[in-house]
Design an enzyme around this catalytic site. Structure first.
Site, PDB file in Angstrom:
ATOM      1  N   GLU A 370       1.154  -1.285  -0.321  1.00 25.14           N
ATOM      2  CA  GLU A 370       0.074  -0.083   0.287  1.00 25.14           C
ATOM      3  C   GLU A 370       0.923   1.412  -0.331  1.00 25.14           C
ATOM      4  O   GLU A 370       1.606   1.287   1.161  1.00 25.14           O
ATOM      5  CB  GLU A 370      -0.787  -0.297   1.058  1.00 25.14           C
ATOM      6  CG  GLU A 370      -1.913  -1.221   1.265  1.00 25.14           C
ATOM      7  CD  GLU A 370      -2.965  -1.178   0.491  1.00 25.14           C
ATOM      8  OE1 GLU A 370      -3.102   0.026  -0.724  1.00 25.14           O
ATOM      9  OE2 GLU A 370      -3.672  -2.587   0.375  1.00 25.14           O
ATOM     10  N   CYS A 404      -2.228   9.145   2.480  1.00 21.67           N
ATOM     11  CA  CYS A 404      -2.149   8.750   0.834  1.00 21.67           C
ATOM     12  C   CYS A 404      -2.766   9.245   0.055  1.00 21.67           C
ATOM     13  O   CYS A 404      -2.705   8.852  -0.988  1.00 21.67           O
ATOM     14  CB  CYS A 404      -1.493   7.411   1.198  1.00 21.67           C
ATOM     15  SG  CYS A 404      -2.986   6.543   1.919  1.00 21.67           S
TER      16      CYS A 404
END
Ligand code: NAD
Length: 653
Positions: A370, A404
């Site tokens: 991720e 993110c």
């Protein structure tokens, strides 16, 4: 010192002691200590009524089976869930029994517990006189239960190869016990975990805020709230998601059944970043645990939250060895990967992701990565400008831009650009910066010194090429409290639009039409998330389908990841794999394909011996079976039945 407690009371006390203080790694079991020697002193300080009550309670425990005593003590720890007198009685039991047990164990004149604590340099003095606030803070830190060695039974620091091997030996030996629990039994711990976190919510916000300099509301709404959503998702969906799944069996295998079983993998290594340290700990740990794996978790060295995760897992009743926590930097990560976990779940930067994948490739360890993002927001001319502006400001600056999926590129259609820009600047200037205690700040400070330097470098680079800071000009390019910066006049050749900023900076750009918007959005090496804003639903869907990304929100921002039933993950440089949702949960499993036939006399037509007749019949069957309509069924009868009868029957032993 003498006391008049009966042998039965002492037996009950000893039973409760072994449940509360079962020992482990350098700590003796309660009954292995010479606690009786100290009990007289404690009994002496009880008043008459308390002593008699305590005698009765412990005598009852003496005759009860251990599992009932364990149940009572567990109920006592859950006293906050019971209102009125029942809660009060449970609270008394909790405080009374635990108080006596812990006092004897840890504060005996020279009890073994105290000796162990001394060796560990732990200050057992809890009866500290009042001092000024600052001194009190030091004392509280020294005596903080989060600093207690009890909490570190399942944690390790900067392991070398030998310690890393021991950590994984322990994980491998504890894994069968976790795997043996049913999903329902594991969910019992998840429920307790949710209750524990709810109960300790403010304390968690305090600890996270102290390490991250975040605004208090950011911790609450970006770490805890979504975490509860995740835990609730597990409570509602995990059993169903992990149940064996019946799969269609083709006509050629008539009479057999096909299923997928979702089994644990074994040991899972979770490596997390610093931007959401509590959320990024508990979400992957619980995904790994609920699917039956033993977990080794390494937080970022910048936000270790030392002791917090351990103590919460212990409070939720989980065994220390089920989830081991390893503090340290990248070197510790390397050592842990060398131990060949069955899967690595990594969240962090692209650079580290590549290194991890490279190392994992040597051992063929599956990795889930991720990684970073460079999320575009596209605002079309028919959108409600005021709402879209407010969404953009929050989406770019929440968590100080250290998310993110925060908006890193804002594209606005030419016709509304000026109006949008004006609103954006006005709203951005209203943002209050600080590390508040009451929810009054909008944006906190940066977590990582290194990241401050990166943000400064990218902004300076853009400005040197003609970009203009519409807000945030007063930043000294050093302070962790970066004011929210809107940048105008950037282009895609600049680093600011290519690299992840991971700070409170928003480049604002224009687009002409739909095709131009899509082209700009896709002009990035990242593909984590994006958002499309328009009143026209068809256009929204059309544009969303053309953006190359793992996640997309329509007329909202950072919302697809808010639904924990949706899988989350990136494409391109944003990563590999999906977590969350049913897909994500299953990614922590060995998906075992099971095809079951019955024991019978029938020998399969495709087994030996091959014969010319078999070949002819198989040719006809293949032609028929993979045609459509009536031909298929006629062919099945014409070639399939003779093939079956041509195959031999097995003899019974
Ligand atoms: P990072 O890559 O520097 O570090 C992440 C973790 O990896 C840390 O625990 C670190 O100690 C460890 N590590 C470093 N080198 C290692 C090595 N060689 N082997 C094993 N472990 C190693 O990332 P960061 O700076 O902590 O976090 C910020 C990044 O995380 C940003 O790029 C952000 O976009 C990304 N992120 C992604 C998601 C997502 O879900 N896609 C979520 C949050 C953050």
């Amino acid at each position: 010192m003498r006391h008049d407690f009966s042998p039965l009371s002492l037996k009950g006390l000893s039973k409760a002691g072994d449940i509360v203080l079962p020992g482990g790694e350098g700590f003796p079991r309660f009954s292995e200590t010479e606690f009786i020697k100290h009990f007289g002193r404690i009994a002496y300080y009880m008043n008459q009524d308390d002593r008699e009550g305590f005698k009765l309670l412990t005598a009852m425990m003496g005759v009860m089976p251990s599992f009932i005593v364990r149940f009572i003590l567990w109920m006592a720890t859950m006293n906050h869930l019971f209102p009125g007198p029942l809660g009060a009685v449970l609270r008394q039991i909790n405080m009374g029994v635990r108080g006596v047990l812990f006092t004897m164990y840890y504060s005996g004149v020279d009890g073994p517990g105290k000796r162990v604590l001394k060796q560990l340099n732990y200050n057992t003095c809890i009866n500290t006189p009042y001092t000024e606030d600052t001194e009190m803070e030091t004392l509280l830190t020294q005596n903080n239960p989060l600093n207690s060695p009890m909490m570190f039974q399942n944690s390790h620091e900067n392991p070398g190869p030998t310690e890393a091997a021991a950590i994984f030996d322990k994980a491998r030996s504890t894994y069968p016990a976790i795997a043996a629990l049913t999903v329902k039994e594991r969910l019992g711990f998840i429920t307790k975990l949710r209750e524990t976190i709810l109960h300790r919510q403010e304390e968690i916000v305090d600890v996270v805020q102290k390490e991250t300099h975040k605004a208090r509301t950011d911790v609450l709404i970006s770490e805890l709230f979504p975490l509860f959503e995740h835990l609730e998702f597990l409570e509602h969906e995990a059993e169903k998601a992990l149940r064996p799944e019946k799969i269609a069996t083709p006509t050629s295998m008539m009479g057999k059944s096909s299923n997928v079983w979702f089994e644990p993998l074994g040991t899972i290594l979770v490596i997390s970043p610093w931007n959401y340290p509590f959320y990024q700990a508990i979400v992957p740990i619980t995904c790994s645990f609920i699917t039956g794996n033993a977990t080794v978790y390494k937080p970022s060295e910048l936000t270790p939250l030392k002791g917090l995760v351990e103590s919460i897992l212990i409070d939720a009743g989980m065994k220390p060895e089920w989830v081991q926590i390893v503090y340290g930097d990248g070197k510790s990560g390397v050592e842990l990967i060398n131990q060949r976990p069955q899967k690595i779940f990594f969240t962090g930067s692209v650079g580290t992701g590549k290194k991890i994948m490279g190392q994992a490739a040597q051992y063929l360890i599956p990795v889930e990565l991720e990684l970073g993002g460079k999320d575009p927001m596209l605002a079309f001319e028919d959108v409600n400008i005021d709402r879209a502006v407010k969404g953009a400001v929050w989406g770019a600056f929440t968590n100080t831009g250290q998310s993110c999926t925060s908006i890193e590129r804002l594209y606005v259609q030419e016709s509304i650009y000026e109006k949008f820009k004006q609103g954006l600047v006005e709203e951005t200037k209203k943002i209050k910066i600080g590390v508040d205690k009451d929810g009054s700040a909008d944006m906190g400070g940066m977590i990582s010194e290194r990241q401050i330097k990166i943000v400064a470098e990218l902004v300076k680079d853009a400005v040197s090429q003609g970009a203009v800071m519409l807000t945030g000009k007063d930043w000294d390019f050093q302070s962790r409290f970066i004011p929210p910066i809107i940048l105008e006049g950037t282009n895609h050749k600049m680093r600011i639009n290519q690299e992840e900023i991971f700070g409170p900076v928003l480049p604002l750009m224009k687009f002409k039409d739909e095709a131009h918007a899509i082209q700009l959005a896709n002009d990035s090496t990242f593909g984590l998330s994006a958002s499309v804003w328009t009143h026209d639903k068809e256009r929204a869907l059309r544009v969303a389908s053309k953006i190359v990304t793992g996640n997309i929100s329509i007329n909202n921002v950072m919302l697809s990841e808010g639904n924990h039933a949706l899988p989350f993950g990136g494409v391109k440089d944003s990563g590999i794999g999906r977590y969350k949702g049913v897909h994500g949960l299953r990614s922590f499993c060995n998906m075992k394909s099971v095809l079951a036939d019955s024991d019978s006399k029938k020998i399969e037509a495709n087994w030996y011996p091959y014969t010319p007749l078999k070949y002819t019949l198989f040719t006809g069957l293949t032609q028929a079976l993979f045609s459509m309509g009536l031909k298929k069924w006629v062919g099945l009868v014409r070639f399939g039945l003779p093939l079956e009868s041509h195959a031999q029957k097995a003899k019974r032993d």
